[in-house]
Scaffold this motif. Structure first.
Motif, PDB file in Angstrom:
ATOM      1  N   SER A 103       0.817  -1.214   0.000  1.00 37.24           N
ATOM      2  CA  SER A 103       0.000   0.000   0.000  1.00 37.24           C
ATOM      3  C   SER A 103       0.858   1.275   0.000  1.00 37.24           C
TER       4      SER A 103
ATOM      5  N   ALA B 299      -0.769  -4.394  -3.454  1.00 36.07           N
ATOM      6  CA  ALA B 299      -1.732  -3.292  -3.532  1.00 36.07           C
ATOM      7  C   ALA B 299      -1.048  -1.943  -3.378  1.00 36.07           C
TER       8      ALA B 299
ATOM      9  N   GLU C 286     -10.358  -5.095  -4.540  1.00 35.04           N
ATOM     10  CA  GLU C 286      -9.593  -3.939  -4.048  1.00 35.04           C
ATOM     11  C   GLU C 286     -10.457  -2.670  -4.069  1.00 35.04           C
TER      12      GLU C 286
ATOM     13  N   HIS D 133      -7.984  -5.543   0.180  1.00 31.69           N
ATOM     14  CA  HIS D 133      -6.760  -4.742   0.121  1.00 31.69           C
ATOM     15  C   HIS D 133      -5.549  -5.446   0.725  1.00 31.69           C
TER      16      HIS D 133
END
Length: 309
Positions: A123, A147, A256, A283
């Motif tokens: 992330s 992600a 997602e 996610h």
């Protein structure tokens, strides 16, 4: 340095915990999981995350023979909070995170870990990692992005509203404040498991809630408008760059709803890498339910074998 809370299900505590200091005086919490000689991994977490949560992928990597080094980014976990209130996610400049990386790499505890065989980032950590790669802060042999935050998933109207809000905040010197909307004081996981966009693994989700309640210093809520502004600028800068040298693999769940699927897809084409799409995963691909997690690690294992790592 002992863990602040109990380890998550199936994860092991680090073998060495230590404190480091960035060149601007920010103190950071770091840790190393010892491996069996396969190589060294830098493990970068996302926003709101902390070492105990990263113990889940760190344990997987350790089981594969890797030594793993990770840290709590400035402004979160048990590293120094850099703004008030402490619950507000904040950074002065997005590239300040690169100071954290430099401090980790310079630590005496990292003396035997100077060759980075794998950079794994999730992330926000993915945006930090890509910016660091382009700027020569790190030079790993291979990269896995889970992600990656190369765009934020939100309706077009909300993106426009956010841009207008940060624009006015910049004009009137209010970027260090929190946005004038939403629940700015409550960590996202406190909203409950049902409908969450992070993971379908109830056991891990419940652990996250319990950990934050057991150690409130780990909590993080709404970011400052400066964090939002700096993040958008960094993602825009990354999107204007070309390819990088190390081979890259991207993992992304088909459900997602945190990062922008289309922006990640565009980035993958630019970087010439493949996106491994994990069916029904949310996610947190690396802490999803066991069947999805197994698919993610099978993809990682195949990528590492192909990359000779």
């Amino acid at each position: 340095m002992d863990p602040a809370v109990q380890m998550p299900p199936g994860a092991r505590a680090w073998d060495l915990g230590f404190e480091i200091e960035a060149d601007d005086g920010v103190r950071l919490r770091a840790a190393i999981w010892n491996g069996d000689g396969r190589g060294t991994v830098l493990l970068f977490s996302g926003r709101t995350e902390f070492l105990e949560k990263m113990a889940i992928p760190a344990t997987e990597l350790q089981d594969r023979g890797f030594t793993v080094a990770s840290l709590d980014w400035r402004g979160q976990g048990l590293s120094d909070r850099v703004a008030e209130p402490a619950l507000m996610g904040h950074v002065g400049r997005f590239t300040d995170y690169h100071k954290d990386i430099a401090a980790l790499m310079a630590a005496p505890q990292m003396a035997v870990c100077q060759q980075i065989d794998l950079l794994m980032a999730h992330s926000m950590g993915g945006a930090i990692a890509m910016g660091a790669l382009y700027r020569g802060v790190v030079a790993p042999r291979s990269v896995v992005l889970s992600a990656p935050m190369l765009g934020i998933h939100m309706p077009a109207a909300l993106k426009i509203a956010g841009s207008v809000t940060t624009g006015f905040a910049r004009l009137f010197g209010q970027l260090d404040k929190r946005p004038p909307f939403g629940d700015v004081d409550t960590p996202y996981v406190f909203e409950g498991f049902d409908g969450n966009v992070l993971t379908s693994d109830r056991e891990v989700f419940d652990w996250m809630v319990a950990a934050l309640k057991a150690e409130p210093r780990l909590q993080l809520a709404m970011p400052s408008m400066r964090w939002i502004d700096e993040s958008m600028k960094e993602m825009g800068w990354i999107a204007r760059q070309g390819s990088v040298e190390p081979p890259i693999s991207i993992l992304l769940g088909t459900k997602e709803k945190v990062v922008d699927f289309d922006e990640v897809d565009v980035a993958a084409k630019r970087l010439g890498c493949h996106i491994h799409k994990i069916p029904d995963a949310r996610h947190e691909v690396l802490i999803e339910s066991p069947p999805m997690r197994a698919q993610a690690w099978a993809a990682i294992d195949g990528f590492l074998e192909g990359a000779g790592v």
